[in-house]
Design a protein around this motif. Structure first.
Motif, PDB file in Angstrom:
ATOM      1  N   MET A 154       1.131  -0.966  -0.107  1.00 35.62           N
ATOM      2  CA  MET A 154       0.343  -0.087   0.353  1.00 35.62           C
ATOM      3  C   MET A 154       0.802   0.958   0.129  1.00 35.62           C
ATOM      4  SD  MET A 154      -2.563   1.147   3.173  1.00 35.62           S
ATOM      5  CE  MET A 154      -3.900  -0.368   2.827  1.00 35.62           C
ATOM      6  N   GLN A 155       1.088   2.181  -1.163  1.00 35.20           N
ATOM      7  CA  GLN A 155       1.759   3.100  -1.043  1.00 35.20           C
ATOM      8  C   GLN A 155       1.325   4.218  -0.317  1.00 35.20           C
ATOM      9  OE1 GLN A 155       4.683   3.536  -2.259  1.00 35.20           O
ATOM     10  NE2 GLN A 155       4.180   1.204  -2.653  1.00 35.20           N
ATOM     11  N   THR A 156       1.886   5.345   0.472  1.00 36.98           N
ATOM     12  CA  THR A 156       0.905   6.686   0.886  1.00 36.98           C
ATOM     13  C   THR A 156      -0.511   6.677   0.524  1.00 36.98           C
ATOM     14  OG1 THR A 156       2.554   6.746   2.172  1.00 36.98           O
ATOM     15  CG2 THR A 156       1.864   8.514   2.731  1.00 36.98           C
ATOM     16  N   ILE A 157      -0.032   7.232  -1.090  1.00 37.53           N
ATOM     17  CA  ILE A 157      -0.545   7.807  -2.263  1.00 37.53           C
ATOM     18  C   ILE A 157      -2.428   7.152  -1.614  1.00 37.53           C
ATOM     19  CG2 ILE A 157      -0.510   7.041  -4.060  1.00 37.53           C
ATOM     20  CD1 ILE A 157      -0.371   9.959  -4.992  1.00 37.53           C
ATOM     21  N   GLY A 158      -1.946   5.602  -1.343  1.00 40.54           N
ATOM     22  CA  GLY A 158      -3.236   5.346  -1.792  1.00 40.54           C
ATOM     23  C   GLY A 158      -3.768   4.972  -0.883  1.00 40.54           C
ATOM     24  N   VAL A 159      -3.626   5.410   0.598  1.00 42.94           N
ATOM     25  CA  VAL A 159      -3.451   4.827   1.892  1.00 42.94           C
ATOM     26  C   VAL A 159      -5.005   5.697   2.699  1.00 42.94           C
ATOM     27  CG1 VAL A 159      -3.796   5.148   4.525  1.00 42.94           C
ATOM     28  CG2 VAL A 159      -1.816   3.585   2.995  1.00 42.94           C
ATOM     29  N   GLU A 193     -12.381   3.557   1.381  1.00 42.96           N
ATOM     30  CA  GLU A 193     -13.771   2.063   1.524  1.00 42.96           C
ATOM     31  C   GLU A 193     -13.609   1.121   2.262  1.00 42.96           C
ATOM     32  OE1 GLU A 193     -11.755  -1.804  -1.718  1.00 42.96           O
ATOM     33  OE2 GLU A 193     -10.863   0.199  -1.521  1.00 42.96           O
ATOM     34  N   ALA A 194     -12.109   0.934   3.264  1.00 41.36           N
ATOM     35  CA  ALA A 194     -12.706   0.163   4.684  1.00 41.36           C
ATOM     36  C   ALA A 194     -13.857   0.812   4.906  1.00 41.36           C
ATOM     37  CB  ALA A 194     -11.643   0.649   5.809  1.00 41.36           C
ATOM     38  N   SER A 238      -8.240  -6.198   4.697  1.00 37.94           N
ATOM     39  CA  SER A 238      -8.366  -7.295   4.220  1.00 37.94           C
ATOM     40  C   SER A 238      -7.181  -7.513   5.207  1.00 37.94           C
ATOM     41  CB  SER A 238      -7.950  -7.860   2.500  1.00 37.94           C
ATOM     42  OG  SER A 238      -6.619  -7.049   2.834  1.00 37.94           O
ATOM     43  N   ALA A 239      -6.253  -9.148   5.233  1.00 36.47           N
ATOM     44  CA  ALA A 239      -5.384  -9.227   6.529  1.00 36.47           C
ATOM     45  C   ALA A 239      -4.029  -8.703   5.963  1.00 36.47           C
ATOM     46  CB  ALA A 239      -5.135 -10.365   6.915  1.00 36.47           C
ATOM     47  N   HIS A 240      -3.904  -8.411   4.267  1.00 35.82           N
ATOM     48  CA  HIS A 240      -2.892  -7.860   3.596  1.00 35.82           C
ATOM     49  C   HIS A 240      -2.942  -6.168   3.620  1.00 35.82           C
ATOM     50  CE1 HIS A 240      -0.623  -6.335   0.216  1.00 35.82           C
ATOM     51  NE2 HIS A 240      -1.041  -5.575  -0.241  1.00 35.82           N
ATOM     52  N   GLN A 241      -4.138  -5.249   3.620  1.00 39.76           N
ATOM     53  CA  GLN A 241      -4.224  -4.129   4.343  1.00 39.76           C
ATOM     54  C   GLN A 241      -3.983  -3.853   4.556  1.00 39.76           C
ATOM     55  OE1 GLN A 241      -8.708  -4.249   2.932  1.00 39.76           O
ATOM     56  NE2 GLN A 241      -7.822  -2.072   1.049  1.00 39.76           N
ATOM     57  N   ALA A 242      -4.398  -4.543   6.174  1.00 37.63           N
ATOM     58  CA  ALA A 242      -4.391  -4.513   7.442  1.00 37.63           C
ATOM     59  C   ALA A 242      -2.215  -4.340   8.501  1.00 37.63           C
ATOM     60  CB  ALA A 242      -4.584  -5.354   8.676  1.00 37.63           C
ATOM     61  N   LEU A 243      -1.288  -5.187   6.973  1.00 38.80           N
ATOM     62  CA  LEU A 243      -0.270  -5.487   7.316  1.00 38.80           C
ATOM     63  C   LEU A 243      -0.004  -4.096   6.898  1.00 38.80           C
ATOM     64  CD1 LEU A 243       2.103  -6.583   7.756  1.00 38.80           C
ATOM     65  CD2 LEU A 243       1.948  -8.189   5.736  1.00 38.80           C
ATOM     66  N   SER A 244      -0.524  -3.720   5.040  1.00 37.02           N
ATOM     67  CA  SER A 244       0.145  -2.804   4.884  1.00 37.02           C
ATOM     68  C   SER A 244       0.362  -1.592   5.564  1.00 37.02           C
ATOM     69  CB  SER A 244      -0.540  -2.552   3.838  1.00 37.02           C
ATOM     70  OG  SER A 244      -0.534  -3.707   2.496  1.00 37.02           O
ATOM     71  N   LEU A 245      -0.837  -1.168   6.151  1.00 35.10           N
ATOM     72  CA  LEU A 245      -1.595   0.049   7.210  1.00 35.10           C
ATOM     73  C   LEU A 245      -0.106  -0.176   8.299  1.00 35.10           C
ATOM     74  CD1 LEU A 245      -5.058  -0.237   7.394  1.00 35.10           C
ATOM     75  CD2 LEU A 245      -3.401   1.924   6.658  1.00 35.10           C
ATOM     76  N   LEU A 246       0.119  -0.895   8.556  1.00 34.75           N
ATOM     77  CA  LEU A 246       1.086  -1.372  10.065  1.00 34.75           C
ATOM     78  C   LEU A 246       2.302  -0.819   9.017  1.00 34.75           C
ATOM     79  CD1 LEU A 246      -0.180  -4.408  12.344  1.00 34.75           C
ATOM     80  CD2 LEU A 246      -0.471  -1.976  12.685  1.00 34.75           C
ATOM     81  N   MET A 247       2.868  -1.627   8.542  1.00 30.70           N
ATOM     82  CA  MET A 247       3.890  -1.087   8.126  1.00 30.70           C
ATOM     83  C   MET A 247       4.474   0.635   7.160  1.00 30.70           C
ATOM     84  SD  MET A 247       6.154  -3.667   8.072  1.00 30.70           S
ATOM     85  CE  MET A 247       6.957  -3.557   7.119  1.00 30.70           C
ATOM     86  N   PRO A 288       0.668  13.173  12.353  1.00 30.89           N
ATOM     87  CA  PRO A 288       0.788  13.590   9.548  1.00 30.89           C
ATOM     88  C   PRO A 288      -0.436  12.950   9.253  1.00 30.89           C
ATOM     89  CG  PRO A 288       3.019  12.700  11.257  1.00 30.89           C
ATOM     90  CD  PRO A 288       1.656  12.545  12.729  1.00 30.89           C
ATOM     91  N   PRO A 289      -1.206  13.370   8.293  1.00 35.39           N
ATOM     92  CA  PRO A 289      -2.533  13.375   8.026  1.00 35.39           C
ATOM     93  C   PRO A 289      -2.785  12.288   7.810  1.00 35.39           C
ATOM     94  CG  PRO A 289      -1.102  15.173   6.646  1.00 35.39           C
ATOM     95  CD  PRO A 289      -0.014  14.321   7.781  1.00 35.39           C
ATOM     96  N   LEU A 290      -1.516  10.983   7.544  1.00 29.79           N
ATOM     97  CA  LEU A 290      -1.645   9.818   7.251  1.00 29.79           C
ATOM     98  C   LEU A 290      -1.672   8.783   8.466  1.00 29.79           C
ATOM     99  CD1 LEU A 290       0.217   6.570   4.735  1.00 29.79           C
ATOM    100  CD2 LEU A 290      -0.895   6.389   8.348  1.00 29.79           C
ATOM    101  N   LEU A 291      -1.655   9.345   9.944  1.00 32.36           N
ATOM    102  CA  LEU A 291      -2.181   8.792  11.182  1.00 32.36           C
ATOM    103  C   LEU A 291      -2.813   9.350  11.651  1.00 32.36           C
ATOM    104  CD1 LEU A 291       1.831   8.743  13.111  1.00 32.36           C
ATOM    105  CD2 LEU A 291       0.220   7.080  12.023  1.00 32.36           C
TER     106      LEU A 291
END
Length: 393
Positions: free
Chosen positions: A1-6, A12-13, A20-29, A45-48
């Motif tokens: 998950m690139q920051t621009i798409g978060v 969408e979530a 999904s589990a994949h999205q959960a891991l990408s968010l954490l990373m 920061p905006p993402l957090l």
């Protein structure tokens, strides 16, 4: 998950009621590098900020703006334990000067005091004491505790004995997990704490609690409880040596347990998820060296709180922070990251407090209510199984 798409994926979530589990891991990373340079008390920061908002909005969508709590007492009936978990500052050998093992009269006095203070629940867990037997049987000893409490206080909800304790009883007496759970349930255990889960990944367990049950056994015991009509909670010990991928694996195990209970129409399931950040001020030296910090780190805990809501919320609706570990201020902050429950009053707590926790061992109901109201939310006393008690406050 690139920051621009978060940001788009978080929206969408919310629309899809989860991730999904994949999205959960990408968010954490994606969040971890930002966590390292941020302060939860300062503008994020905006993402957090977007992650916090998503967790909070999904919480509102799934369970509304009421924040619940339970009036309960925690009783750790013995600190004598045969195991040596790497994070535990509570356990003692039977010969230690500060070892204790409460007799039934002392336990009943504690229950009576709790009932006088309006408690609806007694939460009871203890160390694994090989001497805890009645007539040569470990199960009969545990039965006697339950029977005495429920005979004197039939109205109290007894939330007792972790999956690790169930395995211990079964092993000592040569019984199946189902036999132990059924006997204790018929005697008066109403629900089971989902503790001893730590992280449900055997790589982690083999290092921090190698003598404890493995992942498969924990899952088997909890599923058996659900099948036999015993509701459980669920927990995760976080913020130590586990990786983000292992955190997500743990969440997946809990999701799958709940799905199984629903699909198979079990009479019970998981009531809540509780995130338990590691406290190691007085933990054994090896664990302190592995982890490198003694008190919970608030912002990483809040980030995981939001991700857990986004991933588990449609399956496990109730999410609770630990005010013992985070302090009431930190736990109140977690209510803005996806939590909807503040837990119990406890009245006493020994396992975390002896590890050096700074959150205290009791919180009066009025303090929980005030914390909830400070956010403009509606406080509501509940039972262990999330039934309302009295009128909204």
């Amino acid at each position: 998950m690139q920051t621009i798409g978060v940001f788009a994926e978080l929206e969408e979530a919310i629309a899809n009621n989860g991730i999904s589990a994949h999205q959960a891991l990408s968010l954490l990373m994606t969040a971890l590098p930002l966590v390292a340079i941020s302060d939860p008390q300062e503008p994020l920061p905006p993402l957090l900020r977007a992650l916090q908002s998503a967790g909070d909005r999904l919480r509102q969508q799934q369970v509304g703006d009421t924040v619940t709590y339970v009036i309960n007492r925690n009783i750790n009936f013995t600190n004598i334990c045969e195991q040596h978990c790497g994070f535990c500052a509570f356990r003692r050998d039977a010969t230690a000067a500060d070892a204790y093992w409460l007799d039934i009269d002392t336990i009943l006095d504690k229950v009576a005091d709790a009932v006088a203070q309006g408690a609806t629940e007694i939460c009871m867990q203890g160390g694994l004491n090989p001497a805890a037997k009645a007539g040569g049987s470990t199960l009969r000893y545990y039965q006697s505790l339950v029977r005495e409490i429920k005979t004197a206080f039939p109205q109290i909800h007894l939330h007792a004995f972790s999956p690790q304790e169930i395995q211990f009883i079964a092993r000592e007496d040569g019984l199946s997990y189902a036999q132990v759970i059924d006997v204790l349930h018929q005697t008066g255990v109403d629900s089971m704490p989902g503790t001893a889960a730590e992280v449900l990944v055997d790589r982690v367990r083999s290092k921090i609690c190698p003598e404890k049950i493995n992942t498969a056994t924990w899952l088997e015991i909890v599923e058996t409880a659900h099948r036999l009509g015993v509701w459980t909670t669920s927990t995760m010990l976080c913020g130590h040596i586990e990786t983000p991928a292992e955190q997500v694996t743990h969440l997946q195990h809990l999701q799958q347990l709940q799905q199984k209970a629903l699909e198979r129409h079990y009479p019970a399931r998981i009531t809540e998820f509780i995130l338990l950040p590691y406290v190691g001020e007085l933990a054994p030296k090896a664990m302190r060296q592995w982890v490198g910090h003694a008190q919970p780190r608030l912002l990483p805990t809040l980030v995981l709180t939001a991700v857990a809501r986004l991933f588990l919320g449609q399956w496990i609706a109730n999410h609770q922070p630990s005010w013992v570990k985070l302090g009431l201020g930190g736990a109140t902050m977690a209510l803005k990251w996806g939590c909807n429950d503040l837990g119990g009053t406890l009245m006493e707590e020994h396992i975390t407090s002896v590890a050096g926790a700074q959150g205290g061992t009791r919180v009066p109901p009025a303090d929980l209510v005030a914390a909830i109201r400070s956010l403009g939310r509606t406080p509501r006393q509940r039972t262990t199984l999330y039934e309302p008690v009295g009128e909204p406050q």
